[in-house]
Write an enzyme that holds these catalytic residues in place. Structure first.
Site, PDB file in Angstrom:
ATOM      1  N   LEU A  33     -27.410   5.855   6.620  1.00  0.00           N
ATOM      2  CA  LEU A  33     -26.638   5.323   5.493  1.00  0.00           C
ATOM      3  C   LEU A  33     -25.345   4.647   5.938  1.00  0.00           C
ATOM      4  CD1 LEU A  33     -27.063   8.378   3.074  1.00  0.00           C
ATOM      5  CD2 LEU A  33     -28.515   6.336   3.290  1.00  0.00           C
ATOM      6  N   HIS A  34     -24.949   3.649   5.161  1.00  0.00           N
ATOM      7  CA  HIS A  34     -23.676   2.963   5.381  1.00  0.00           C
ATOM      8  C   HIS A  34     -23.022   2.741   4.024  1.00  0.00           C
ATOM      9  CE1 HIS A  34     -25.911  -0.531   4.062  1.00  0.00           C
ATOM     10  NE2 HIS A  34     -26.773  -0.371   5.054  1.00  0.00           N
ATOM     11  N   HIS A  37     -25.108   1.600   1.014  1.00  0.00           N
ATOM     12  CA  HIS A  37     -25.867   2.635   0.303  1.00  0.00           C
ATOM     13  C   HIS A  37     -24.942   3.451  -0.611  1.00  0.00           C
ATOM     14  CE1 HIS A  37     -28.473   2.280   4.065  1.00  0.00           C
ATOM     15  NE2 HIS A  37     -29.321   2.014   3.086  1.00  0.00           N
ATOM     16  N   MET A 184     -23.706  -5.539   5.437  1.00  0.00           N
ATOM     17  CA  MET A 184     -24.048  -4.213   5.986  1.00  0.00           C
ATOM     18  C   MET A 184     -25.542  -3.997   5.973  1.00  0.00           C
ATOM     19  SD  MET A 184     -21.212  -1.483   5.162  1.00  0.00           S
ATOM     20  CE  MET A 184     -19.509  -1.819   5.579  1.00  0.00           C
TER      21      MET A 184
END
Ligand code: PAF
Length: 291
Positions: A33-34, A37, A184
């Site tokens: 995740l980043h 998200h 991203m």
């Protein structure tokens, strides 16, 4: 926060929640995740009483020569981020639980899926739609949130929800960018430092399209040529496609007279990256200020 791994347990929990009158929000992910998200989680939180985030690296959406086995995974880190972001349930099934022996039913869309990423990744969207349909049936969400970075995927999921009568509101969240403007993506983790700099050519190309559009250019071929010329300056960049398509039908346009999506896929070394911009701008792309 709890973690559920068994699909039947997820569905039973969802049924219990719905009987108790709770609104469920789903954020489907493949993990690693980043902030992109987490922005989807934030949107889901605003719309639902219970937020379920699925983490499942879906084997059916990867081609035989793609990066399924090396796709980045880190459940502990993801769980900590989910906890901090206010996720209520992580759904983290095993591939064998989602696709048991003898599995044979797939969801296919035959118009919107043909071009753009669908042309260079045969079977990809069949895998995406299949797993998303399964997640919808297991999590029973009232609302599901997807990122505009995967614009074609988002459009296809809207179409599937509509055509197959899923009673689910599909929400799109804006593209989130790193401080240098790179959209991203979990796959950014593959990029070496020099490649990260070279990867900026995608957003530079979108800025070129936006600059020309703002100056009154409406000829798609001329805009694509200018974008292509910029990317050709970067030796490690290999263009998969640069396209200007109708925002709804995803069919290529000759003139930018209606709302369009400018979309591109470019490999930087071995890493395939995508990015896009709506014109006129609709707030979902958040391309940084003009340079
Ligand atoms: O965008 C993704 O991460 C995936 O394609 C999705 C929607 C979770 C389906 O596997």
């Amino acid at each position: 926060m709890k973690t559920i791994t068994v699909p039947e347990d997820m569905q039973k929990t969802a049924l219990d929640l719905r009987r108790a009158g709770k609104r469920i929000g789903l954020v489907p992910t493949m993990g690693f995740l980043h902030e992109g998200h987490l922005s989807l989680v934030k949107l889901a939180r605003q719309q639902a009483d219970v937020v379920v985030l699925s983490i499942f690296v879906n084997p059916t959406q990867f081609g035989p020569n793609e990066d399924f086995s090396r796709y980045p995974r880190n459940f502990e880190r993801d769980a900590a981020l989910c906890q901090a972001a206010g996720v209520d349930i992580i759904f983290n099934p095993a591939p064998e639980a989602m696709y048991p022996a003898g599995y044979s039913v797939y969801v296919e869309e035959n118009v919107l899926a043909k071009g753009l990423c669908g042309a260079s990744r045969p079977g990809h969207f069949r895998g995406v739609l299949t797993v998303v349909a399964k997640l919808f049936n297991l999590v029973l969400p009232d609302v599901a949130v997807f990122g505009q970075k995967d614009a074609q995927q988002a459009r296809l999921i809207q179409q599937m929800a509509h055509n197959l009568n899923f009673p689910i509101a599909i929400l799109l969240a804006p593209i989130i960018r790193e401080s240098n403007g790179l959209a991203m993506s979990s796959r950014n983790a593959y990029l070496a430092p020099a490649e990260r700099r070279e990867a900026l050519c995608l957003q530079q190309a979108l800025k070129t399209a936006r600059r020309l559009y703002r100056a009154g250019e409406r000829d798609a071929r001329r805009i694509i040529a200018a974008m292509q010329a910029g990317i050709e300056q970067i030796p490690s960049a290999r263009v998969d496609y640069i396209a200007i398509v109708d925002h709804d039908t995803l069919q290529p346009v000759a003139q930018l007279d209606t709302p369009v999506l400018v979309a591109l896929a470019v490999s930087i070394g071995k890493t395939r990256l995508i990015d896009n911009l709506a014109l006129p701008e609709d707030g979902l792309s958040h391309l940084p200020a003009m340079k």
